[in-house]
Structure formats: C-alpha cells, structure tokens
Design a protein around this motif. Structure first.
Motif, mmCIF file in Angstrom:
data_model
loop_
_atom_site.group_PDB
_atom_site.id
_atom_site.type_symbol
_atom_site.label_atom_id
_atom_site.label_comp_id
_atom_site.label_asym_id
_atom_site.label_seq_id
_atom_site.Cartn_x
_atom_site.Cartn_y
_atom_site.Cartn_z
ATOM 1 N N UNK A 15 0.889 -1.061 -0.096
ATOM 2 C CA UNK A 15 -0.073 0.047 -0.120
ATOM 3 C C UNK A 15 0.697 1.326 -0.066
ATOM 4 N N UNK A 16 0.577 2.178 -1.146
ATOM 5 C CA UNK A 16 1.422 3.533 -1.147
ATOM 6 C C UNK A 16 1.218 4.064 0.359
ATOM 7 N N UNK A 17 1.953 4.851 0.915
ATOM 8 C CA UNK A 17 1.629 5.646 2.273
ATOM 9 C C UNK A 17 0.809 6.763 1.841
ATOM 10 N N UNK A 18 -0.094 7.133 2.377
ATOM 11 C CA UNK A 18 -0.791 8.411 1.974
ATOM 12 C C UNK A 18 -1.405 8.904 3.723
ATOM 13 N N UNK A 19 -1.466 10.148 3.779
ATOM 14 C CA UNK A 19 -2.169 10.574 5.035
ATOM 15 C C UNK A 19 -3.646 10.734 4.715
ATOM 16 N N UNK A 20 -4.294 10.470 5.863
ATOM 17 C CA UNK A 20 -5.860 10.677 5.842
ATOM 18 C C UNK A 20 -6.191 12.103 5.301
ATOM 19 N N UNK A 21 -7.306 12.098 4.610
ATOM 20 C CA UNK A 21 -7.701 13.523 4.024
ATOM 21 C C UNK A 21 -9.077 13.747 4.708
ATOM 22 N N UNK A 22 -9.129 15.166 5.199
ATOM 23 C CA UNK A 22 -10.345 15.506 5.881
ATOM 24 C C UNK A 22 -10.852 16.766 5.006
ATOM 25 N N UNK A 23 -11.283 17.844 5.809
ATOM 26 C CA UNK A 23 -11.849 18.944 5.158
ATOM 27 C C UNK A 23 -13.192 18.963 4.869
ATOM 28 N N UNK A 24 -14.041 17.933 4.931
ATOM 29 C CA UNK A 24 -15.429 18.109 4.918
ATOM 30 C C UNK A 24 -16.071 17.073 6.238
#
Length: 630
Positions: A414-423
C-alpha cells in the motif's frame, strides 16, 4: 541564505551529512583516490555526484557580483534570545548568538550552484585513500586569526576534540572519527574506526575551527577562559566578520573585518559585502513584524501563512518601498510533525499513534489557519528526490526485503498516504477509523472518555514554546477530544522548553527535521537506537527499531548515488509506516520581506535560497529613493 551543514548542525536541526561518493575534485567518476605509487591525490574540492564545476584555478563563483560595493548596514530580525558566544556548548548550555557563525570558518565551504559541492576554505586541499579509512587536510599558510596569528593544525585538532567532548550532537556526528593528529607543518589527518564510510572524508572538513591559543588564554580580567562554559566575551575568529558590540539578550552587531585574510579567495570574492550586520532579537513574531513595519529592521522572514496573507498591507508595501518575495527551496527536505515520546508506555502501540493521525484534520486547519498556503507532509525527505512514493520497487525493494519480517506488511502493498479531511463526511470517516484502531488496541470509551486496556483514562500534554504552534495544538485538541482523549497544552519559555526536550520530559511536542540532498551519519542521531536514550539527542521520538537501524546503515554505506537514493527511500518508508509523528505541513518556498535598500546578482544559485545577506549588497541609490531609516 544557504542552509549549510554547519548551520544546521549548530542549531540542532540537522547534521546535514554529504557523502563523498566517487569524485573529490576534478577527477572523473570512478577515478582512484590514490596514485599508482599509493600516494594520496590532493584535491581542491569535494563533491558526491561527479565532476565538479570549478577547476583548481577558478577565480570566483559564477553567481556573485565580483564588483559588489562594500559598505552599509543591514538589520535582521531573530526570534528568541541569546546568552552565549561559545559554540562548543551550544545546544547544551545557553542560547547561541547567530552572529557567532560569521566569525568562525571551516576547512571547506559549499558552492550554492552545485548540489553539495565543497571547495577549500581554511584548507587548500584534501586527500583520502580508496577505502575511505582516513582523510588529510592541508591548511592554507595565509589563514589567520583576527589577532594576526596563523591558523594551525593544533587549532583544528583542538576544535575537533573539544566539540566532540562538549556537544552531544558533535559527539554523535563524529563518533566514527577516532583520531585527529598533526602529520605535517600544515597538515591534519583524521582517522576513522573502519573503512567504507564514504561521507567521513567530507564531513570532517565541516568542523568549525576554534582558536586554541585564545581559549587556553585569559580574559581582560586575567581569568582563565573555560571552553565548557557559556560566555559573553567577544570571541576571536578567523572569518569575514567579528563581534562589534551587543546588548545581552537583545541585539548583536557583527562588523566586517577590513584586513580579512581570505578576502581574495575564490569562495569569498563578491560576498560578505555589508560593513555591519545587526541582529535584533524579539520574543514574539507579532512584535517583530510591527518593528519591521516601523522600519526598525530591514529584513524579516515570515513563517506565518496568516501574517503573510493579511499583515503586509501597510503603505510601504503599496508604495513598493517594501518588497515581498518568496524564494524556492531546492536544497533541503524536511519533516515537521507532532512527535510521540515512545518512552511513554501509552505511545508504544502503533495503532494508537496511527489513530492520532486519523484525528488530525489538516485540510480544515490549512483553510482556517493558513489560508490554504501549505500541503501535507508525506515524507521525512519531503521536497527532495529522496522521498518515497508509490510502492517500493527495484533496488529499494531489494533493500526492504532484508527487513521484511521487521516492518509492517502494508509497507509492501500500500502506498503511504495521510488521511484526508476537509469536509464533515471525511472527518467522520477518519474518526471512525481512529476509533476502530483504538478498540483493536484495547482502548475503549467510557462516559465519553477514552481509557487504556487497564482502565486508566487517556490524557496527553502537548509541550510548546511558540504562540503560533499553540494555535495548531489547540485546533488539534478539539479533534482528539472527539475520540475521548483528554488534552492539555503547556506553553513554556525557551529555556524550560529546551531543558525538557533534552531530558525527554514530554508526551507530545512539535519538531522539524531538515534533510540534505545527501543524508548520512546524522540519520543515526535522528532515528538510531544508539541515540534514543542519550540526553540532548535529536531522536526525540525515542525510536529503537532494528529495521530503522538497518536502513540507516544502508544509507551511510551506499556505494553510489542510485543506491543512496534507494536506501533513503527505504528508510523513509519504514519511518512513515511506524507512525512516529503526526505529519504537519510543508511549503516549497520561504517568505521574506525587505525594505528595498539592497541588490543582488541574478540569477540566484539553485541551492542558495535567498542568498541573503552573503551575496547581497547595500544599494545607495535604492536607499536614497525610499528614504532614511526610521
């Protein structure tokens, strides 16, 4: 304003290591370091990547104005305070005045239009064998201290031994350099504990050289000087500036040395043009900005996105008497984040640390606090080609296979990504995932409070010294409280903050790690098991991970640039998937404002950021147009 290895090492931000792979001065890649007779090849420059740009007889650096006028005063803002001019104990005792970095010199210094290429400064040449087991430096006969005495091998040896003894950072950085000795009238040889460490011949050239005779002498009151103690006595240097005057804790002025021995060196032509550099100290960014707006300072770096967006609408900007400019950052990567103290039992479960990341709504914070001027940190080497992306492959995958049983399995799939919020929907989903991870780790919510597997309520304290960072912590506090964590924020003064960090007396804090284009031995100081329990180390997290240790060694002992890149990406990936920090944010530029009294050569060198104040000069015509200083 180049971010040099020495500057970062002094400030505790980075011991920016630069390995010398195949080429040290003028030789083609792969050329031997010794002649057929076994004699060392003396070289005028050092570079990790290939043939260096400037030949042995170069006259000056291409990016400077050799005819830049000398003169004028520039006033710069520094946040904080100072109580020390002794760099040997900086980071251990006292706060070092920034002007100290201008008075001392190193054996080699960088060229900012090349990636990590160094040329002789105090030293005229360097040599090392094919196995990298030692390095020699030959000093310039003309090198002088400001009192007229020559810079000697004894000074170099004294400096190396003293810095290693007095400073935990230097001690760690040079731990594999076992000896420095005089091997000729103007020659110093550094011996290493084992062969094969390709960066050691270069990084020993970055030792700041201190005057042995001065430190072993007495002051104006006949008291013997103490290199192990802080001092506000004006120190003796060999560089282009000396300390002129100061007001303890408030200001320091450095004046140009008119008979500076190195004025005509190719590295110095067209540089250090101001007659006086004055550093004004402020405790608060807002107060500093008001002083700048009132023309009490000439130059300011703006670290607040909000201030940059809203606070520079005063008349001098509209009238173009004040210039706002952003400079690209090409030479330094970084990770900034909230640091977990793994010495605390609470933070040893990676699932809890990962849950903290899911609770951080970067997108909303970026909108509310930072006017969407940042992007999220996704790497410990963010901004450089060394950052891990996608899935590991090729040489990086081969390196990671050696620690497959010691790293999270997701690292390979799995490529590392940070969680995405904003809504609201994304935030709810992230908090659900945080709660799931906590439950899996044995935590549960009782009466709206999170408790650990033993039933103890989970409470954490964020340690802080900066009002601007306090805003971010308070924003994050609300999110953590939504998953039942009790949060407090403790803001303390600079001295208490440093003392608590040195003794690892915190739950969470904020930290920036800067990285050079070519990482090396400093990675042990940042993440290595051997530094985890050493007071004052840069391993704030307290990481003791055999996979991390193995990747660090792969980086240090890489035999070519391609392998170094692959090994660094592998290290990056292992750090990311262990969630040692909650990543913050990063920008590809640095923001500065200045009263338009100064000029520079164009274009700026790729790796020099602003080049201020070294490559700039006081422009009398511009100064006349905008009026006298207040």
């Amino acid at each position: 304003m180049a971010i040099t290895r020495r500057r970062l090492l002094q400030t505790g931000t980075l011991a920016a290591a630069v390995p010398a792979f195949e080429v040290l001065a003028g030789l083609p890649p792969g050329a031997a370091a010794q002649t057929a007779a076994g004699e060392p090849v003396w070289r005028h420059g050092l570079s990790p990547f290939g043939e260096i740009k400037y030949p042995p007889d170069f006259k000056r650096l291409d990016y400077v104005n050799p005819d830049a006028p000398k003169g004028g005063l520039v006033r710069m803002i520094t946040i904080g305070t100072f109580d020390n001019f002794n760099m040997a104990v900086s980071g251990v005792k006292g706060s070092l005045a920034p002007a100290v970095g201008l008075i001392y010199e190193t054996l080699i210094a960088s060229a900012q239009d090349e990636a990590l290429t160094y040329y002789g400064l105090l030293a005229e040449a360097a040599a090392y064998p094919d196995d990298f087991s030692w390095a020699k430096y030959r000093l310039r006969k003309e090198a002088r201290w400001h009192d007229g005495k020559p810079v000697t091998p004894e000074d170099v040896i004294f400096s190396f031994v003293t810095l290693k003894k007095q400073s935990p950072t230097y001690s760690s950085y040079y731990q594999h350099v076992v000896k420095a000795e005089k091997t000729g009238e103007h020659e110093v040889t550094f011996t290493f504990d084992s062969p094969g460490n390709r960066e050691l011949p270069m990084i020993v050239g970055e030792v700041p050289v201190l005057p042995k005779h001065w430190w072993e002498g007495t002051d104006s009151e006949s008291r013997k000087r103490d290199i192990s103690a802080t001092t506000l006595e004006k120190p003796l240097g060999s560089g282009p500036y000396r300390i002129k005057d100061f007001v303890a804790g408030r200001s320091v002025a450095a004046e140009r040395v008119k008979d500076y021995w190195g004025e005509k060196l190719p590295l110095r032509i067209g540089t250090n043009n101001f007659d006086e550099l004055r550093f004004e100290f402020f405790r608060d960014n807002l107060v500093a900005l008001e002083a700048f707006k009132a023309d009490q300072a000439d130059w300011i770096q703006e670290n607040s996105a909000k201030q940059w967006a809203t606070a520079y609408d005063f008349p001098a900007v509209a009238e173009k008497r004040v210039v706002k400019e952003e400079f690209p950052v090409n030479s330094v990567g970084r990770m900034q984040g909230f640091v977990f103290n793994l010495r605390r039992e609470l933070f040893r479960d990676v699932r809890l640390r990962r849950a903290f990341n899911y609770a951080f709504d970067f997108e909303e914070m970026n909108k509310q606090l930072f006017y969407n001027q940042y992007r999220r940190n996704n790497s410990y080497f963010d901004g450089l080609e060394l950052a891990a992306t996608g899935l590991p492959e090729g040489e990086e995958l081969r390196i990671l296979e050696t620690v497959r049983d010691k790293v999270p399995a997701e690292l390979f799939t799995t490529p590392y990504t940070n969680p995405v919020g904003g809504n609201p929907e994304a935030v709810r989903n992230n908090l659900r995932e945080a709660t799931r991870l906590l439950k899996e780790a044995g935590f549960e919510v009782r009466d709206r409070k999170l408790v650990d597997p033993s039933g103890k309520p989970v409470s954490v304290e964020f340690l802080n010294e900066s009002p601007s960072m306090e805003r971010l912590m308070l924003f994050y506090k609300t999110s953590l409280e939504r998953i039942g964590i009790t949060v407090s924020v403790r803001t303390v003064d600079d001295a208490q903050f440093e003392n608590r960090l040195r003794s690892f007396d915190f739950d969470l804090t904020s930290k920036v790690w800067a990285q050079s284009l070519s990482p090396g031995n400093e990675q042990r100081e940042y993440w290595g098991s051997q530094s985890a329990d050493r007071p004052g180390s840069q391993n704030l997290c307290g990481i003791k991970n055999p996979a991390v240790d193995a990747m660090i060694e792969q980086v240090i002992f890489a035999k070519d640039r391609a392998t170094q890149i692959a090994a660094t990406k592998a290290l990056d990936r292992v750090l990311l998937w262990n969630f040692y920090v909650v990543p913050h944010y990063i920008s590809s530029t640095l923001r500065y404002a200045r009263w338009d009294r100064f000029s520079r050569a164009e274009p700026l060198p790729k790796y020099g950021i602003s080049g201020f104040p070294t490559q700039w000069w006081y422009d009398a015509d511009k100064a006349a147009r905008i009026g006298k200083r207040s």
